[in-house]
Design a protein around this motif. Structure first.
Motif: not given
Lengths: 261, 256
Positions: A126-137, A139-144
Motif C-alpha cells: 500500500l505504501v509502495e515499500l515492497t522489497g524493503f522488508e528487511k531493510h533497517y530505518p 537505509q531509507l530516505s526520509g520520505g520512505m
C-alpha cells in the motif's frame, strides 16, 4: 445520526494549571468529526494544534471538558487501540527492520505471527515499500521512512488516523507526492483522518474540512468546508475551486495570527 | 583483504616505532634500567613465558571476576532505579560523584577486609571501579528514550513491561556496550594496580613491583606487555559481542 469518530465537548487545556506560569493552550474547543472525514487543523505556530491531537489520542488529558473517540472516553479508545498515529518524525525503532517496525502495533495487540506477516506485507504494498522488508530505518530516505510510519499506523486497521505534521520535515516535491499517496490511502481505507499541518496547500488538497485555529489561547476560529471533488489528483491544484478554498483559508489564517497580537 | 589494508598503516607505524626505539637505545647507549630495548624485553618475555602465562591468567581471573560482579551489580541497580524515576534522579548525582572517586585508593583497605592474599579483595576493587560507569550508562540508556517513541507505545496501549522490553532495553544496549568497553579496560588496570598494594605472589602486579625493585626491568616490561595484551583482548571481545548484538546501531555502520 452516526456516532461521530471524534467529539470534543467544551475542552480546555491549561498547562501548569494553578501555577504562576500557567498557559492556556486550548480554550472552549467543540469539534465533531464524522466518519470518513479528512479534517485538517491549521493555525499559527503554538496555537495548540498538536495539543488538540494529543488530547484526542489520550496522550494528555484535558483540564476540563470531554473527549470522546468512537463514542467512548478517549482513554478507553486508546486502550482498545482504536486509532493509529503518525508523528512529524518517523519514530521508527532503529533495532527493528521495516517489516518488524510496521508489525509493532500488531505485536502489542497480540496478533498471531501469520496475521502480522500478512498484514505488514499488504501494507508495504500500500505504501509502495515492497522489497524493503528487511531493510533497517537508516537505509531509507526520509520520505520512505515516513511511509513506513504511516503503514505502521494503519497496521491495526484503525477507523481513526491521527497525523501530527507528518510531512513537515520533507522537501516540497516529496511532500506533494506524499500528499497524493495519502489521499489515495485515505480513499482506499476509508479511514477518518485528523491531520495537523501548517501548510495551507497541503490542507486544501487533502481535506474535506479545515479547522482554522487562532493564536494562543487556541480557539477554533472557523471551520472551512472544502468542496473540491474527490478523487483529487495532479490537476486539483490548478482548479478554481482549489484556489478559492486556499484564499479563504489564507484569509482566516491572517485574522487568526492578528487575533490576539 | 580490505580490512587488512585498513590496518596496514597502523601496523606499519607500530613496526617503525619499535625499530626507532631499538635504534635510539643503541645510538645513545641508554642504560637498561632506564629503558630496555624491545629486543631485550622480547627475550625476557620468552625466558619467563611459563611464569608470565601463569601469573597473567591469575590476574585475568581477578579482572574477569570483578568485571562480572561489578557489571551485574551496576545493571541490577540501574534497572531497579530507572523503574522509579525519583530514585534514579536522586541517586544519579551521587553515582556520578562516586564515579570520579579514585577507587583504587581504597585497595589497601579492601585488602584488609577480605585478606591480602584473597583474590576476592582485588575482584571487589575491580567490581567497584566498573560498577559506576556501568550503572550510570544503563540508567541513561533506559531513561533517555525518544518521547515520541514513548507516545507511540502508549498510543498502542503498551504496558509498562512492554515499554521496558520493546523500547527501553533495546535503547539502552548501545549505552551498555559503551560501559562494557570502558569496564573491560578498567578491570585489567584495576586488577594490576590493586596488586601493587600486596597480595598473592603469582600475580602480574606483584611480579612487576618485585622485578622492578630488583632492577630486572626487562622482566617488568614483559609483564606489562602481558597485561596490555589481556586488556586489549578483553576490549576486542566486548567489541565483537557488540557487533553481533547490536548490528543495527549507527556506530556499527562504518564497515558495512
Amino acid at each position: 445520526m452516526e456516532t461521530p469518530v471524534v467529539a470534543l465537548n467544551g475542552v480546555n487545556k491549561i498547562f501548569n494549571h494553578g501555577s504562576p506560569n500557567q498557559t492556556v493552550a486550548l480554550k472552549d474547543i467543540d469539534l465533531v468529526v464524522e466518519p470518513g472525514a479528512f479534517i485538517s487543523i491549521i493555525g499559527p505556530s503554538g496555537c495548540g494544534k498538536s495539543t488538540l491531537l494529543r488530547l484526542v489520542g489520550d496522550l494528555i488529558q484535558p483540564t476540563t471538558g470531554e473527549v470522546q473517540v468512537k463514542g467512548k472516553p478517549a482513554r478507553q479508545a486508546r486502550l482498545n487501540q482504536d486509532y493509529g498515529i503518525v508523528f512529524q518524525a518517523p519514530v521508527l525503532f532503529e533495532w527493528r527492520s521495516i517489516l518488524k517496525n510496521i508489525q509493532l502495533p500488531l505485536e502489542l495487540r497480540g496478533s498471531s505471527r501469520e496475521e502480522r506477516d500478512r498484514r505488514a506485507r499488504d501494507l508495504l504494498g500500500l505504501v509502495e515499500l515492497t522489497g524493503f522488508e528487511k531493510h533497517y530505518p537508516w537505509q531509507l530516505s526520509g520520505g520512505m521512512q515516513q511511509r513506513a510510519s504511516i503503514a505502521r499506523a494503519l497496521a491495526i486497521r484503525p477507523e481513526l488516523l491521527l497525523m501530527d505534521e507528518p510531512f513537515g520535515a520533507l522537501d516540497e516535491m516529496t511532500r506533494e507526492r506524499m500528499n497524493m499517496e495519502l489521499h489515495n490511502i485515505w480513499r482506499q481505507t476509508e479511514t477518518t483522518v485528523l491531520f495537523v499541518t501548517h501548510s495551507i496547500a497541503e490542507a486544501v488538497f487533502l481535506s474535506t474540512k479545515i479547522v482554522v485555529m487562532s493564536a494562543r489561547p487556541g480557539e477554533i476560529m472557523q471551520i472551512v468546508d472544502v468542496d473540491i471533488p474527490i478523487p483529487r489528483g495532479e490537476k486539483t491544484r490548478q482548479e478554481t475551486a482549489y484556489f478559492e478554498v486556499e484564499r479563504e483559508v489564507r484569509g482566516w489564517l491572517r485574522r487568526a495570527e492578528g487575533y490576539r497580537a | 583483504m580490505k580490512r587488512i589494508r585498513r590496518y596496514l598503516p597502523a601496523l606499519f607505524l607500530f613496526v617503525v616505532v619499535l625499530l626507532l626505539w631499538e635504534l635510539i637505545i643503541v645510538l645513545f647507549q641508554i642504560e637498561q634500567f632506564l629503558l630496555p630495548a624491545p629486543s631485550v624485553i622480547l627475550t625476557a618475555f620468552y625466558e619467563n613465558l611459563d611464569r608470565l602465562l601463569h601469573i597473567g591468567w591469575f590476574t585475568t581471573k581477578e579482572a574477569l571476576g570483578g568485571f562480572v560482579i561489578g557489571c551485574s551489580a551496576g545493571i541490577i541497580v540501574a534497572f531497579a532505579t530507572a523503574r522509579w524515576s525519583t530514585i534514579s534522579e536522586s541517586l544519579m548525582p551521587f553515582a556520578i560523584a562516586a564515579n570520579s572517586v579514585p577507587i583504587i585508593a581504597f585497595a589497601p583497605i579492601v585488602n584488609n577486609w577480605f585478606g591480602v592474599d584473597n583474590p576476592l579483595s582485588k575482584m571487589m576493587i575491580v567490581a567497584v571501579i566498573v560498577f559506576f560507569p556501568m550503572m550510570i550508562n544503563t540508567v541513561r540508556g533506559l531513561t533517555l528514550v525518544d518521547p515520541a517513541a514513548l507516545e507511540l507505545m502508549r498510543a498502542n496501549a503498551a504496558s509498562e513491561f512492554e515499554i521496558l522490553w520493546k523500547l527501553r532495553i533495546p535503547n539502552a544496549l548501545p549505552y551498555m556496550f559503551n560501559a562494557f568497553k570502558v569496564a573491560a579496560t578498567l578491570s585489567m588496570i584495576g586488577a594490576v594496580v590493586s596488586e601493587y598494594f600486596g597480595g598473592n605472589r603469582s600475580a602480574l602486579g606483584i611480579f612487576i613491583t618485585q622485578e622492578a625493585a630488583q632492577f630486572r626491568f626487562a622482566n617488568a616490561w614483559a609483564a606489562i606487555i602481558v597485561a596490555s595484551i589481556v586488556g586489549i583482548a578483553f576490549y576486542v571481545i566486548v567489541l565483537l559481542v557488540e557487533r553481533l548484538t547490536i548490528p543495527w546501531h549507527s556506530s556499527m555502520r562504518g564497515g558495512g
